[in-house]
Design an enzyme around this catalytic site. Structure first.
Site, PDB file in Angstrom:
ATOM      1  N   TYR A  65       8.281 -46.172 -26.351  1.00  0.00           N
ATOM      2  CA  TYR A  65       8.665 -47.421 -25.828  1.00  0.00           C
ATOM      3  C   TYR A  65       8.277 -47.756 -24.550  1.00  0.00           C
ATOM      4  O   TYR A  65       7.791 -49.098 -24.336  1.00  0.00           O
ATOM      5  CB  TYR A  65      10.349 -47.330 -25.912  1.00  0.00           C
ATOM      6  CG  TYR A  65      10.916 -47.360 -27.016  1.00  0.00           C
ATOM      7  CD1 TYR A  65      11.402 -48.105 -28.007  1.00  0.00           C
ATOM      8  CD2 TYR A  65      11.586 -45.869 -27.476  1.00  0.00           C
ATOM      9  CE1 TYR A  65      11.835 -47.975 -29.274  1.00  0.00           C
ATOM     10  CE2 TYR A  65      12.257 -45.758 -28.688  1.00  0.00           C
ATOM     11  CZ  TYR A  65      12.079 -47.015 -29.627  1.00  0.00           C
ATOM     12  OH  TYR A  65      12.884 -46.620 -30.836  1.00  0.00           O
ATOM     13  N   CYS A 118       7.756 -49.974 -37.156  1.00  0.00           N
ATOM     14  CA  CYS A 118       8.386 -49.576 -35.754  1.00  0.00           C
ATOM     15  C   CYS A 118       8.731 -48.120 -35.995  1.00  0.00           C
ATOM     16  O   CYS A 118       9.067 -47.637 -34.487  1.00  0.00           O
ATOM     17  CB  CYS A 118       9.719 -50.491 -35.790  1.00  0.00           C
ATOM     18  SG  CYS A 118      10.553 -50.738 -37.171  1.00  0.00           S
ATOM     19  N   HIS A 119       8.664 -47.494 -36.972  1.00  0.00           N
ATOM     20  CA  HIS A 119       8.929 -46.017 -36.828  1.00  0.00           C
ATOM     21  C   HIS A 119       8.011 -45.200 -36.233  1.00  0.00           C
ATOM     22  O   HIS A 119       8.420 -44.280 -35.725  1.00  0.00           O
ATOM     23  CB  HIS A 119       9.202 -45.505 -38.314  1.00  0.00           C
ATOM     24  CG  HIS A 119       7.843 -45.801 -39.302  1.00  0.00           C
ATOM     25  ND1 HIS A 119       7.479 -46.878 -39.595  1.00  0.00           N
ATOM     26  CD2 HIS A 119       6.840 -45.007 -39.262  1.00  0.00           C
ATOM     27  CE1 HIS A 119       6.284 -46.665 -40.270  1.00  0.00           C
ATOM     28  NE2 HIS A 119       5.950 -45.684 -40.145  1.00  0.00           N
ATOM     29  N   GLU A 172       3.590 -40.080 -43.097  1.00  0.00           N
ATOM     30  CA  GLU A 172       2.510 -40.259 -42.229  1.00  0.00           C
ATOM     31  C   GLU A 172       1.736 -39.224 -41.909  1.00  0.00           C
ATOM     32  O   GLU A 172       0.737 -39.103 -41.604  1.00  0.00           O
ATOM     33  CB  GLU A 172       2.690 -41.477 -41.342  1.00  0.00           C
ATOM     34  CG  GLU A 172       2.976 -42.693 -41.922  1.00  0.00           C
ATOM     35  CD  GLU A 172       3.307 -43.826 -41.060  1.00  0.00           C
ATOM     36  OE1 GLU A 172       3.032 -43.590 -39.584  1.00  0.00           O
ATOM     37  OE2 GLU A 172       3.558 -45.131 -41.478  1.00  0.00           O
ATOM     38  N   ASN A 182      13.076 -55.982 -35.617  1.00  0.00           N
ATOM     39  CA  ASN A 182      12.011 -56.238 -36.353  1.00  0.00           C
ATOM     40  C   ASN A 182      12.459 -56.413 -37.960  1.00  0.00           C
ATOM     41  O   ASN A 182      13.089 -55.716 -38.703  1.00  0.00           O
ATOM     42  CB  ASN A 182      10.970 -55.003 -36.374  1.00  0.00           C
ATOM     43  CG  ASN A 182       9.904 -54.919 -37.488  1.00  0.00           C
ATOM     44  OD1 ASN A 182       9.528 -55.905 -37.977  1.00  0.00           O
ATOM     45  ND2 ASN A 182       9.360 -53.725 -37.600  1.00  0.00           N
TER      46      ASN A 182
END
Length: 165
Positions: free
Chosen positions: A102, A131-132, A163, A123
């Site tokens: 952040y 945003c993850h 991912e 979002n």
């Protein structure tokens, strides 16, 4: 024979489609021309697409679920404040397999980490605008979709593991 894009009688009227993922679902809300929102939902039955754009969104979400390298190409409805859009643009630029804090996003947009967290939570296109991939300092998960625990944080964990390969 042409497909009729009429929703199933038992379809959730809040979404034009629901796509199943491991342990959760993605609800797609859209008009005929733009994606309005993607929402994380508890695991449930899928809902067939109600229109061609919902079908395209489902196909792309399934492609991502099969391969985290998949790149989305969906028309997103303009949403949010100018600051939120700036944060979402920074988030969208984070490559697969990478994360930012952040604080890193805050420095890039000349703001504070808490404000970035609020923008992340607002979002409307999670997964598409990833945003993850935004974490707390020292790599902690932080929150997700304005939640600091529970179901949505488990979704964030799954997306990051997906991912990571």
């Amino acid at each position: 024979m042409a497909r009729s894009w009429r929703a199933e009688p038992d379809a959730d009227p809040a979404y034009q489609a629901i796509v199943a993922a491991p342990g959760f679902c993605l609800g797609v809300r859209c008009s005929a021309s733009a994606i309005e929102r993607i929402a994380f939902l508890p695991a449930q039955a899928e809902c067939a697409p109600a229109n061609p754009l919902a079908a395209t969104a489902c196909a792309q979400l399934r492609a991502y679920l099969a391969d985290p390298e998949y790149r989305f190409d969906l028309p997103l409805q303009t949403a949010g404040t100018p600051f939120q859009r700036l944060v979402w643009q920074e988030i969208a630029a984070i490559p697969v397999h990478q994360t930012k804090s952040y604080g890193q996003i805050a420095r890039a947009v000349h703001s504070a980490a808490r404000a970035v967290g609020q923008a992340c939570g607002a979002n409307p296109y999670p997964v598409v605008v990833p945003c993850h991939r935004v974490l707390a300092a020292q790599g902690g998960l932080g929150g997700f979709a304005r939640q600091s625990g529970g179901f949505l944080l488990e979704v964030k964990r799954w997306l990051l593991a997906h991912e990571a390969g």
